[in-house]
Design an enzyme around this catalytic site. Sequence first.
Site, PDB file in Angstrom:
ATOM      1  N   HIS A 157       0.840  -1.199   0.000  1.00 34.78           N
ATOM      2  CA  HIS A 157       0.000   0.000   0.000  1.00 34.78           C
ATOM      3  C   HIS A 157       0.878   1.253   0.000  1.00 34.78           C
ATOM      4  CE1 HIS A 157      -2.988   2.950   1.150  1.00 34.78           C
ATOM      5  NE2 HIS A 157      -3.901   2.061   0.800  1.00 34.78           N
ATOM      6  N   ARG A 200      -3.158   1.069  -4.026  1.00 38.07           N
ATOM      7  CA  ARG A 200      -2.809  -0.347  -4.166  1.00 38.07           C
ATOM      8  C   ARG A 200      -3.400  -0.927  -5.440  1.00 38.07           C
ATOM      9  NH1 ARG A 200      -6.611  -2.987   0.578  1.00 38.07           N
ATOM     10  NH2 ARG A 200      -7.744  -1.076   1.066  1.00 38.07           N
ATOM     11  N   LYS A 245      -7.184  -0.787  -6.993  1.00 35.24           N
ATOM     12  CA  LYS A 245      -8.058   0.150  -6.283  1.00 35.24           C
ATOM     13  C   LYS A 245      -8.012   1.502  -6.999  1.00 35.24           C
ATOM     14  CE  LYS A 245      -9.888  -0.504  -2.792  1.00 35.24           C
ATOM     15  NZ  LYS A 245     -10.370  -0.495  -1.398  1.00 35.24           N
ATOM     16  N   ASP A 290      -6.783   8.395  -5.681  1.00 32.61           N
ATOM     17  CA  ASP A 290      -7.242   9.205  -4.553  1.00 32.61           C
ATOM     18  C   ASP A 290      -6.183  10.292  -4.350  1.00 32.61           C
ATOM     19  OD1 ASP A 290      -7.388  10.225  -1.930  1.00 32.61           O
ATOM     20  OD2 ASP A 290      -8.069   8.337  -1.058  1.00 32.61           O
ATOM     21  N   CYS A 300      -4.934  11.877  -1.909  1.00 32.57           N
ATOM     22  CA  CYS A 300      -3.919  11.856  -0.834  1.00 32.57           C
ATOM     23  C   CYS A 300      -2.693  11.054  -1.233  1.00 32.57           C
ATOM     24  CB  CYS A 300      -4.500  11.357   0.485  1.00 32.57           C
ATOM     25  SG  CYS A 300      -5.041   9.643   0.488  1.00 32.57           S
ATOM     26  N   TYR A 301      -2.832  10.177  -2.239  1.00 30.15           N
ATOM     27  CA  TYR A 301      -1.659   9.417  -2.673  1.00 30.15           C
ATOM     28  C   TYR A 301      -0.686  10.284  -3.473  1.00 30.15           C
ATOM     29  CZ  TYR A 301      -4.454   5.635  -0.901  1.00 30.15           C
ATOM     30  OH  TYR A 301      -5.211   4.856  -0.068  1.00 30.15           O
ATOM     31  N   ASP A 326     -10.514  13.535  -1.976  1.00 33.94           N
ATOM     32  CA  ASP A 326     -10.089  12.242  -2.495  1.00 33.94           C
ATOM     33  C   ASP A 326     -10.206  12.215  -4.018  1.00 33.94           C
ATOM     34  OD1 ASP A 326     -10.564   9.633  -3.547  1.00 33.94           O
ATOM     35  OD2 ASP A 326     -11.373   8.860  -1.684  1.00 33.94           O
ATOM     36  N   ASP A 380     -11.787  17.501   2.852  1.00 34.72           N
ATOM     37  CA  ASP A 380     -11.467  17.355   4.277  1.00 34.72           C
ATOM     38  C   ASP A 380     -10.052  17.850   4.522  1.00 34.72           C
ATOM     39  OD1 ASP A 380      -9.538  15.029   4.192  1.00 34.72           O
ATOM     40  OD2 ASP A 380     -11.270  14.121   3.203  1.00 34.72           O
ATOM     41  N   HIS A 391      -7.072  15.326   3.241  1.00 32.33           N
ATOM     42  CA  HIS A 391      -6.772  15.351   1.805  1.00 32.33           C
ATOM     43  C   HIS A 391      -6.246  16.720   1.368  1.00 32.33           C
ATOM     44  CE1 HIS A 391      -9.137  11.619   1.863  1.00 32.33           C
ATOM     45  NE2 HIS A 391      -8.318  11.283   0.885  1.00 32.33           N
TER      46      HIS A 391
HETATM   47  C1  FPP Z   1      -6.554   1.922   2.993  1.00 28.98           C
HETATM   48  O1  FPP Z   1      -7.686   2.680   3.022  1.00 28.98           O
HETATM   49  C2  FPP Z   1      -5.513   2.556   3.846  1.00 28.98           C
HETATM   50  C3  FPP Z   1      -4.492   1.890   4.388  1.00 28.98           C
HETATM   51  C4  FPP Z   1      -4.370   0.443   4.210  1.00 28.98           C
HETATM   52  C5  FPP Z   1      -3.424   2.587   5.207  1.00 28.98           C
HETATM   53  C6  FPP Z   1      -3.011   3.903   4.675  1.00 28.98           C
HETATM   54  C7  FPP Z   1      -1.777   4.390   5.325  1.00 28.98           C
HETATM   55  C8  FPP Z   1      -1.412   5.649   5.215  1.00 28.98           C
HETATM   56  C9  FPP Z   1      -2.225   6.627   4.427  1.00 28.98           C
HETATM   57  C10 FPP Z   1      -0.105   6.138   5.797  1.00 28.98           C
HETATM   58  C11 FPP Z   1      -0.195   6.498   7.213  1.00 28.98           C
HETATM   59  C12 FPP Z   1       0.995   7.261   7.563  1.00 28.98           C
HETATM   60  C13 FPP Z   1       1.321   7.649   8.783  1.00 28.98           C
HETATM   61  C14 FPP Z   1       2.502   8.507   8.948  1.00 28.98           C
HETATM   62  C15 FPP Z   1       0.573   7.241   9.986  1.00 28.98           C
HETATM   63  P1  FPP Z   1      -8.825   2.461   1.921  1.00 28.98           P
HETATM   64  O2  FPP Z   1      -9.111   1.033   1.724  1.00 28.98           O
HETATM   65  O3  FPP Z   1      -9.973   3.342   2.348  1.00 28.98           O
HETATM   66  O4  FPP Z   1      -8.175   3.140   0.656  1.00 28.98           O
HETATM   67  P2  FPP Z   1      -7.684   2.499  -0.750  1.00 28.98           P
HETATM   68  O5  FPP Z   1      -8.867   1.923  -1.419  1.00 28.98           O
HETATM   69  O6  FPP Z   1      -7.158   3.682  -1.483  1.00 28.98           O
HETATM   70  O7  FPP Z   1      -6.606   1.497  -0.431  1.00 28.98           O
HETATM   71 ZN    ZN Z   2      -7.397   9.545   0.465  1.00 34.04          ZN
END
Ligand code: FPP
Ligand code: ZN
Length: 551
Positions: free
Chosen positions: A329, A377, A380, A383, A385-386, A422, A429, A432
Amino acid sequence: MPQRLRVRSKRPKVFFTHNKMSATSSPSSPKAPSNSTTRTPSTPSEVFDDILSSAQPPPTYSQQTWNPSNPYFPHYHNQNMSTTATTPPESLIPPTPALFTTRPILQDTLKTLSSKEQLSTAEICMKYLSNPSDPFPILSRREHIAFLKSGVLGVQNGKLREEMVALDASRPWIIYWCLQGLVSLGVDVGKYRERVISSLQPLQNESGGFGGGNGQVSHVTASYAAVLALAVVGRGEDGDEEYGEALGIVDRRAMFRWLHEIKDWESGGFRVCVGGEEDVRGVYCALVILALLGLPTSGNLTQGTKEYLGRCQTYEGGFGATPNGNEAHGGYAFCTLAGLCILGEPAVVLRKYLDMDRAISWLSARQYAPEGGFSGRTNKLVDGCYSTWVGGCWALIEAGINGPQDENEEKLGEKEVGGLRDKPRKGPDYYHSNYILLGLASTQNYFYYTSSPIPLSSPPPSPNRGSGDPPLPLTAPFLWRYSPRIPSNTPNVAEAIVKDMPAWPDDVTEEDLLPGQEVESDRLKVHHPIFNIPFERAGEIEAWWKGKVGF
Ligand code: FPP
Ligand code: ZN
């Protein structure tokens, strides 16, 4: 005296009126499969054949549209530097690749909520990338500033919106996201310093670390966010009641003791709290705290940690939350790479502990077309924030490839509301907003690792460390530099981009903006690529802890 802003009424001057390179260029929607009326595809290979036969040939160079409001395209001035539109010399027009202006060739035939959301996102993004009459919107600074300010000051009677109760264990995070987002937008957040200190102080526990809310046990992510927020608000002015580094409110000795408690001596990792789960977030957050507070790593606090991080790489080339096979991820990728870069020189640690080729391959696969954004990942959706969690990895990877560089030899290489989100059609928010701004800033700068400390604007405070003090080995993150240029294979393009992007004045406040006024730039304040705090703060903080004797 605040610097006078250059203002514009509607569109920025540097963005020209719309030129179309060719009357034939328009966003293309794929034709229906030629045989769709005669046969419904039933096997995967029939579906695939149909998709391929319906695909448009990629537009030729002359069919590409030139999107003049894309701020990353060079701007062409006529001789007297007036801002009238001129057609750019054809050889310098960077065409938008067809990949980003047409629907994806392969579409999932199984319709789900996700596949529908992906398609609608793609449609919205394509519109901006391919249609000159609907060009890139310019960053709505005023609205974003107002939005982020509401996270610091509250919306009514100093309170956050009711829904924010769900984030009661994330108070330091809200503060950090909003402050760093505001800094990126050019706002001086020093005015919130005392407010921030008085909100965070009660979250600090005597046994070390910060809880996410009042009365809550210490958690490494809350402690990390609290340290970042204090790092961002910085030093008070001479004569302030709270003069000195805001980080000075942290009980460093207790923090140091608590970090020993959450360290897993067997695996090399860190738990998120005493008795809590252990993952790469724990490692990265603990390392940032150690580095920014100048805590010694004697006592083997970082023992086995590089190896732990190396084991988080998965068969895909990405990085999971824990060693040995968790799903890769983007969030964990940033934690792993940045964690290693805190522990040593990128070219040494990344090459030694990671398979760089596979990491690059997985990170590259995170960008989708036509959306342009990154997914977290495999399989998926993109978004915003990535932009930071995945986009921020590239500076670290590049430093791992390039090795240390001298400063002189870097390679060039709807109704508008505030807040970022997102993806289109979602609400904004604070989280993001911050990470999208940081991601955008990453695209505006080239970060590199060097072998000399960040120069200071003022001399370090005395006293200097005594020779008998414990060693402070976490110096690697303080050896980075940046250049406000975008590395490119087309050097002229990279040069032009920066020259034509006016910088946001240092002392801008939201009050400086009058109704209808906007600053002519999408350029953001630069951040530190590992800590995600204002770049210059890293050097100042290092000088602060170097000036401390013991705890
Ligand atoms: C999936 O969310 C999210 C994670 C598996 C963990 C994400 C980790 C971070 C953003 C880093 C954290 C960093 C610190 C410093 C604490 P989702 O399933 O809603 O999103 P997706 O579909 O995009 O994977
Ligand atoms: Zn996000």
